[in-house]
Scaffold this motif. Structure first.
Motif, PDB file in Angstrom:
ATOM      1  N   TYR A   6      37.144  30.666  42.278  1.00 58.52           N
ATOM      2  CA  TYR A   6      37.622  31.864  41.109  1.00 58.52           C
ATOM      3  C   TYR A   6      36.326  32.519  40.421  1.00 58.52           C
ATOM      4  O   TYR A   6      36.459  33.730  40.481  1.00 58.52           O
ATOM      5  N   ALA A   9      35.098  35.242  42.735  1.00 58.91           N
ATOM      6  CA  ALA A   9      35.847  36.262  42.761  1.00 58.91           C
ATOM      7  C   ALA A   9      35.467  37.129  41.280  1.00 58.91           C
ATOM      8  O   ALA A   9      35.633  38.292  41.602  1.00 58.91           O
ATOM      9  N   LYS A  10      35.608  36.580  40.192  1.00 56.75           N
ATOM     10  CA  LYS A  10      35.585  37.460  38.909  1.00 56.75           C
ATOM     11  C   LYS A  10      34.411  38.222  39.051  1.00 56.75           C
ATOM     12  O   LYS A  10      34.105  39.357  38.585  1.00 56.75           O
ATOM     13  N   GLU A 241      38.967  48.264  46.240  1.00 55.65           N
ATOM     14  CA  GLU A 241      38.961  49.156  45.267  1.00 55.65           C
ATOM     15  C   GLU A 241      37.455  49.594  45.236  1.00 55.65           C
ATOM     16  O   GLU A 241      37.135  50.763  44.403  1.00 55.65           O
ATOM     17  N   TYR A 269      41.706  42.510  46.908  1.00 54.60           N
ATOM     18  CA  TYR A 269      40.991  43.174  46.490  1.00 54.60           C
ATOM     19  C   TYR A 269      39.630  43.092  46.907  1.00 54.60           C
ATOM     20  O   TYR A 269      39.343  41.789  47.535  1.00 54.60           O
ATOM     21  N   ASN A 271      37.204  41.709  45.391  1.00 58.39           N
ATOM     22  CA  ASN A 271      36.724  40.488  44.665  1.00 58.39           C
ATOM     23  C   ASN A 271      37.435  39.188  45.052  1.00 58.39           C
ATOM     24  O   ASN A 271      36.698  37.984  44.939  1.00 58.39           O
TER      25      ASN A 271
HETATM   26  C1  LIG Z   1      39.997  41.418  41.009  1.00 63.17           C
HETATM   27  O1  LIG Z   1      40.143  42.696  40.661  1.00 63.17           O
HETATM   28  C2  LIG Z   1      41.417  43.284  40.524  1.00 63.17           C
HETATM   29  C3  LIG Z   1      41.575  44.842  40.665  1.00 63.17           C
HETATM   30  O2  LIG Z   1      40.338  45.137  40.286  1.00 63.17           O
HETATM   31  C4  LIG Z   1      42.027  42.405  39.200  1.00 63.17           C
HETATM   32  O3  LIG Z   1      43.308  42.918  38.996  1.00 63.17           O
HETATM   33  C5  LIG Z   1      41.841  40.906  39.074  1.00 63.17           C
HETATM   34  O4  LIG Z   1      42.057  40.664  37.997  1.00 63.17           O
HETATM   35  C6  LIG Z   1      40.388  40.553  39.666  1.00 63.17           C
HETATM   36  N1  LIG Z   1      40.417  39.169  40.042  1.00 63.17           N
HETATM   37  C7  LIG Z   1      39.486  38.256  39.607  1.00 63.17           C
HETATM   38  C8  LIG Z   1      39.764  37.002  40.102  1.00 63.17           C
HETATM   39  O5  LIG Z   1      38.380  38.692  39.038  1.00 63.17           O
END
Ligand SMILES: *[C@@H]1O[C@H](CO)[C@@H](O)[C@H](O)[C@H]1NC(C)=O
Ligand SMILES: *[C@@H]1O[C@H](CO)[C@@H](O)[C@H](O)[C@H]1NC(C)=O
Ligand SMILES: *[C@@H]1O[C@H](CO)[C@@H](O)[C@H](O)[C@H]1NC(C)=O
Ligand SMILES: *[C@@H]1O[C@H](CO)[C@@H](O)[C@H](O)[C@H]1NC(C)=O
Length: 296
Positions: A6, A9-10, A241, A269, A271
């Motif tokens: 996670y 991803a962030k 994106e 996405y 990420n």
């Molecule tokens: C990944 O990016 C999307 C769209 O930009 C966002 O809504 C989502 O919160 C992000 N996820 C993480 C795990 O950061």
């Protein structure tokens, strides 16, 4: 705090953040620090080590031809074990954070799948010396591949699989195009045709200033040099994106590989591809079935 998929991803959004800023400012001189935000996420601060994930490892320093020192973690399986896979995953990092942040991924490759794993910090990242640049990162890749394919016996005998996410995918394509003979498989995730072609997507008005971009990462023109014998897996987030998913489609089209496969994650996405269902199974199946020795 231990990093998780996670957290990975962030932070994956940072290439885009950097490029949007580059676009806004249109800066020529500062683009290296924008495209390679090595200090983000405390990238130069604490760097976790594989033993924190119960992975045996050796900290290795490699010296590049121009005198920089690269921080590496070498995670070898026991080659005498009856289930030894004889395969090595070389993790090529995205553009932010340090190699400690990639350990949740290394841990899956090492503990779940039984592969050797090698990971290094690009120059200027983590505890590696120097400053990042396209020319420099390519020298770093040369150094690491030479080590794996010529200087270390266990790695040299194993099959090498490149695993590159985003900017790491551009490094992987560079390696595959220039050192085909040393590589046995390649996995690319959400990478781009070139930096130039990515900017207008993030900030359309900037299509007029892309001629100022000197960090090119022109994967598009390197693809023709990839050996047809190299098996390639492409992992494409269809809601990316940052890098338009059409870049992955075009990379797929241009790859000369006899064995290539693109897997599309419709709800992903840029990420969060590592979090998608079937992501890890897809990768494991590819390495098992499409990289020699088949079945391991
Ligand atoms: C990944 O990016 C999307 C769209 O930009 C966002 O809504 C989502 O919160 C992000 N996820 C993480 C795990 O950061
Ligand atoms: C690698 O280099 C760093 C400093 O650049 C040093 O602190 C560390 O002890 C070295 N590690 C090895 C295994 O040589
Ligand atoms: C391989 O075998 C060893 C015991 O010889 C075991 O500890 C290990 O978990 C096995 N690895 C895999 C990936 O099955
Ligand atoms: C790994 O594979 C190489 C070449 O395919 C072979 O020479 C070597 O003996 C293998 N090593 C082990 C431990 O199976």
């Amino acid at each position: 705090m231990a990093w998780t998929l996670y957290n990975i991803a962030k932070t994956a959004t940072q290439l885009g953040g950097g490029m949007a800023l580059l676009a806004l400012l249109g800066l020529y001189y500062y683009q290296n620090s924008i495209i390679y935000p090595a200090s983000l996420n405390d990238g130069h601060g604490y760097c976790a080590t594989p033993d924190e994930y119960d992975i045996p490892y050796e900290a290795v320093n490699l010296t590049t031809t121009d005198g920089e020192t690269l921080q590496c973690y070498s995670m070898k399986q026991d080659s005498k074990s009856p289930n030894y896979t004889n395969k090595t995953v070389l993790i090529l990092s995205p553009n932010a954070g340090n190699i400690g942040h990639s350990l949740p991924i290394a841990s899956i490759f090492y503990k779940k799948f039984g592969y050797n794993v090698f990971i290094y910090s690009y120059r200027g990242y983590g505890k590696s010396t120097g400053a990042p640049s396209e020319v420099g990162l390519k020298k770093d890749a040369d150094t690491v591949v030479e080590y794996l394919s010529e200087n270390d016996r266990q790695y040299q005998q194993s099959s090498i699989v490149l695993y590159g996410r985003s900017l790491g995918g551009a490094v992987a394509i560079y390696i595959a195009a220039t050192k085909s003979a040393s590589i046995d498989g390649m996995i690319l995730e959400n990478t781009f045709l070139s930096i130039k072609k990515t900017i207008p997507h993030i900030f359309p008005i900037l299509k007029y200033v892309t001629s100022f971009v000197h960090q090119r990462w022109d994967s598009e023109s390197l693809l023709a040099k990839v050996s047809p014998k190299l098996s390639v897996l492409l992992l494409s987030a269809r809601k990316d994106e940052i890098v338009p998913p059409q870049h992955m489609d075009e990379i797929y089209r241009l790859l000369p590989s006899d064995c290539k496969e693109i897997v599309k994650f419709e709800n992903s996405y840029h990420n969060d591809t590592v979090l998608q269902e079937a992501y890890w199974d897809t990768i494991h199946t590819f390495i098992k079935d499409k990289v020699n020795p088949v079945g391991l």
